[in-house]
Scaffold this active site. Structure first.
Site, PDB file in Angstrom:
ATOM      1  N   CYS A  93       0.828  -1.201   0.000  1.00 56.29           N
ATOM      2  CA  CYS A  93       0.000   0.000   0.000  1.00 56.29           C
ATOM      3  C   CYS A  93       0.871   1.263   0.000  1.00 56.29           C
ATOM      4  O   CYS A  93       1.406   1.642  -1.041  1.00 56.29           O
ATOM      5  CB  CYS A  93      -0.967  -0.035   1.173  1.00 56.29           C
ATOM      6  SG  CYS A  93      -2.363   1.114   0.983  1.00 56.29           S
ATOM      7  N   HIS A 185      -4.193  -4.903   0.186  1.00 53.17           N
ATOM      8  CA  HIS A 185      -3.749  -5.424   1.486  1.00 53.17           C
ATOM      9  C   HIS A 185      -3.821  -6.952   1.489  1.00 53.17           C
ATOM     10  O   HIS A 185      -4.890  -7.536   1.685  1.00 53.17           O
ATOM     11  CB  HIS A 185      -4.613  -4.837   2.602  1.00 53.17           C
ATOM     12  CG  HIS A 185      -4.216  -3.452   2.982  1.00 53.17           C
ATOM     13  ND1 HIS A 185      -3.668  -3.131   4.202  1.00 53.17           N
ATOM     14  CD2 HIS A 185      -4.252  -2.298   2.270  1.00 53.17           C
ATOM     15  CE1 HIS A 185      -3.397  -1.826   4.239  1.00 53.17           C
ATOM     16  NE2 HIS A 185      -3.744  -1.305   3.072  1.00 53.17           N
ATOM     17  N   GLU A 187      -2.888  -8.929   3.695  1.00 51.69           N
ATOM     18  CA  GLU A 187      -3.128  -9.457   5.044  1.00 51.69           C
ATOM     19  C   GLU A 187      -4.572  -9.353   5.489  1.00 51.69           C
ATOM     20  O   GLU A 187      -4.942  -9.878   6.550  1.00 51.69           O
ATOM     21  CB  GLU A 187      -2.228  -8.720   6.042  1.00 51.69           C
ATOM     22  CG  GLU A 187      -2.720  -7.353   6.499  1.00 51.69           C
ATOM     23  CD  GLU A 187      -2.562  -6.247   5.471  1.00 51.69           C
ATOM     24  OE1 GLU A 187      -3.015  -5.114   5.737  1.00 51.69           O
ATOM     25  OE2 GLU A 187      -1.988  -6.506   4.381  1.00 51.69           O
TER      26      GLU A 187
END
Length: 762
Positions: A93, A185, A187
């Site tokens: 990001c 993202h 995660e």
């Protein structure tokens, strides 16, 4: 290079998802050792001198822009190191945007902000996407990198926005250097296909690059350990004795008295005398089950603390001691206090045997974020930590009408016997006091000071500008309502408490699973919260659970479950808001318990007495890698540490939490105080349960407090000022007018307790 020797440096730009990224890295490379630093912890020159200790570096996400040096810190320069200091780097990001700007890219605003949105990502199928199929990726960004004319970077993945008219870079690599990055993202809990697969591929590429150049790591030494500390998870709790000097036995009496309710019992135990402290945590509606009533005595220990102080107050009866904290903070002092008061032998089915009951303010969480607390102005301040130690308690089980009497005082059989007789007599008389307020709030002369609608709506727009600029993904904007009551007809009575009458009316108008009446001078809190914040079960094998609520629809004749499902689960705004908090909470849990965190329930519509709500459930368990002695686990200190690290509740701030709180403090005119903190208990068994302080009101009354902790009481003891906080989660999809209407709806249930006319609520 052996996988066992892998060491990873994760550079955190003050994000609220960092530990999720660490957990993803650990899943991809189970034997790696992960060290986490802030992006301004070291100068770039200092950071450069340590790169040879690490196999690879991850430049994590964060608020802001790489064009602003304070937002990205030393990480911005890692992409430009000379060849002798090259190390494989993976950006996420803000990390991708940083890489792009270092090689000629420019940062632009997205045509449509993507915060908590899932997009299908197309990719080349090579490099970090080798063997990866369809990618559905969660995006948290309002800025993106434009690479027009750049020859040093290669686009690996992309998506289309603005009705497929705008191509957005989703992944990059450098053509000559070992640098890769993704804009989305990996995660996030909802990312599919581009998460662990991409992280694993990065490690394969990094290892190959290191091996091809015979790059070996410097052996870890004291110098590196001093700078980077222990690898994650590295929970270091305060040093306390593993031996309990005051091991108590819980004495319990069980009664079946289905005719008794919480109000009846409280009115048998001095709740109507405003001079006396009193605590009750009530499950006044499903799905709540147990109600906890504290039977305080004259010397029950009462702990109060205000942010910024290096001391706390401990009051027991007429004695009020000012206790210096010294090198400790208030959290470690309370942890040591509880370690000396463990107990055993209580019934396993009961949630509470005795322990601390009270509240934490919003500001004590702000203090934990290392954000300076400004002066509160002329108004007297509520304590930021306000807890009483309960040694005698009554537990009501609403499922079967069982009443449990408990004491952790040695040889307290006479109290148990006397209380048994008192409760049985009350049940036999069938003289249950009214559960409704017996005094109308309009008996007092009330002045209402609501937030200004135009001001609130303008601040919604300011919040959105911060969101568009990449400063936050979501901002929970709030404002206080103040009610001044004068000429209270029963204020001087010791047998009629105005605040208790108000609580009885509130529990009727807005029954809630996490209600509470806490009279801990100088603060009285009347709560009807629908939201559990954090619970932790008894050790060993404790489970830590958080249940964030984002998304509410009030019940009505036409609002069936199907309608509620459509309005909540079918709303991109509601689901995105819930997802952001879920990912933030996962981060908080990973920080304390390590790897073992799981989303048990995502965005499920649950039915409550007056509303339908969108609820997620996140759980964590302590792994073997957590560095905590058995004594910490036995007394619940891990749960206490998690409470400290999780405040303020993410559902009341937004994400990333620290930057969001900083922004909100520029938009809100006063401290939140008790509102949007947490109230609940920490049991002597090591369990705990804390709720978010919403749908609540509170007042300050210093007349009966420790003389060292309060200011002079107001001259008119027949006047009260109450505060109600309310607000909403502002996203890029918010409409200012609808946000204002939503805030008024949240106010309504509590305002009615004070007789506020419905016709004036708009």
């Amino acid at each position: 290079m052996s996988p066992a020797t892998e060491r990873v440096l994760l550079v955190d730009s003050y994000d609220s998802f960092t530990f999720n990224l660490a957990a993803l890295c650990r899943r991809a490379v189970p034997d790696c050792s992960i060290h986490i630093i802030k992006n301004d912890q070291l100068t770039f020159a200092d950071l450069l001198s340590y790169t040879d200790y690490f196999s690879a570096i991850i430049v994590g996400p964060g608020p802001g822009s790489p064009d602003i040096p304070e937002d990205i810190g030393a990480a911005n320069h890692l992409w430009r190191v000379d060849n002798t200091h090259l190390v494989p780097i993976f950006g996420v990001c803000l990390g991708l945007q940083s890489l792009a700007t270092q090689y000629g890219g420019i940062i632009k605003r997205l045509p449509v902000v993507k915060h908590g949105q899932v997009s299908v990502v197309e990719h080349t199928g090579g490099d970090i996407f080798k063997g990866v199929g369809v990618v559905k990726a969660v995006r948290y960004h309002s800025l993106h990198a434009d690479l027009t004319g750049n020859e040093d970077l290669e686009e690996l993945a992309w998506t289309f926005d603005n009705d497929e008219n705008t191509r957005i870079v989703m992944a990059l690599k450098h053509s000559k250097r070992p640098f890769w990055a993704v804009q989305y993202h990996p995660e996030s809990v909802l990312t599919e296909g581009g998460g662990i697969e991409v992280m694993f591929n990065f490690w394969c590429l990094a290892r190959s690059w290191n091996a091809a150049r015979n790059r070996s790591l410097l052996p870890w030494d004291g110098k590196a350990s001093t700078v980077f500390g222990s690898p994650w998870p590295n929970l270091l709790l305060p040093s306390i004795s593993k031996y309990c000097t005051d091991s108590r036995t819980v004495l319990t009496t069980t009664l079946h008295l289905p005719d008794l309710n919480a109000v009846t019992i409280c009115e048998l135990f001095n709740v109507t005398n405003d001079k006396s402290p009193f605590v009750m945590l009530e499950s006044a509606a499903a799905p709540g089950r147990y109600t906890i009533i504290g039977c305080l005595h004259t010397t029950s220990p009462h702990i109060t603390y205000s942010v910024g102080n290096d001391f706390l107050h401990l009051q027991q009866g007429e004695s009020c001691a000012r206790i210096p904290l010294g090198s400790r903070d208030v959290w470690s002092w309370v942890s040591a206090f509880m370690n000396q008061r463990k107990a055993s032998g209580g019934l396993s089915n009961l949630p509470f045997w005795g322990g601390l009951v009270g509240y934490m303010s919003y500001e004590i969480g702000v203090e934990s974020l290392s954000i300076p607390i400004t002066a509160a102005g002329e108004r007297p301040r509520h304590p930021d930590m306000n807890l009483v130690f309960v040694e005698r308690s009554i537990i009501l089980d609403s499922n079967d009408g069982t009443v449990y009497l408990q004491s952790i005082l040695e040889g307290d059989h006479k109290w148990l016997a006397d209380t048994t007789e008192l409760l049985r007599s009350a049940a036999q008389r069938h003289s249950t006091p009214s559960t409704n307020g017996t005094h109308s709030s309009v008996d007092a002369r009330a002045t209402f000071s609501l937030p200004d609608g135009e001001t609130y709506k303008s601040r919604v727009s300011i919040c959105q500008e911060h969101l568009y600029a990449g400063e936050s993904y979501e901002l929970c904007l709030t404002a206080p309502t103040r009610i001044t009551l004068r000429d209270l007809p029963w204020a001087a009575s010791e047998t009629q408490s105005p605040s208790w009458e108000r609580y009885k009316l509130l529990r009727k108008l807005n029954p809630a699973p996490h209600a509470g009446y806490l009279r801990l001078h100088p603060t009285t809190l009347v709560a009807s919260s629908p939201e559990r914040f954090l619970s932790f079960s008894r050790p060993p094998g404790a489970t830590f659970q958080l249940r964030p609520i984002k998304g509410t629809v009030r019940k009505g004749p036409d609002i069936t479950r199907a309608v509620a499902e459509k309005e909540l689960r079918g709303s991109p705004k509601e689901v995105a808001g819930n997802l952001m908090i879920v990912d933030l909470i996962r981060h908080d849990l990973h920080a304390v318990v390590g790897q073992d965190v799981d989303v048990k329930q995502f965005c499920t519509v649950e039915e409550y007495s007056t509303v339908w709500q969108l609820v997620s459930v996140i759980e964590g368990k302590v792994g073997d890698t957590v560095d905590a002695p058995d004594s910490h686990r036995a007394n619940g200190a891990l749960g206490w540490e998690l409470l400290r690290r999780s405040l303020p509740p993410g559902s009341m701030t937004g994400a990333p939490k620290k930057r969001s709180v900083e922004i909100l403090r520029t938009l809100e005119d006063s401290e939140r105080n008790v509102y949007s903190g947490a109230f609940g208990y920490w049991c002597v068994s090591g369990a705990g349960d804390w709720s978010v302080t919403i749908r609540s009101c509170f007042k300050y009354d210093g007349r009966y407090s420790c003389k060292h902790t309060t200011e002079a009481p107001p001259p008119d003891d027949r006047a009260e000022e109450w505060v109600i906080g309310a607000g909403g989660a502002i996203t890029a999809l918010s409409d200012p007018e609808k946000e204002w209407e939503e805030m008024l709806i949240k106010l309504r249930s509590v305002l009615r307790v004070f007789g506020y006319p419905a016709s004036r609520e708009n």
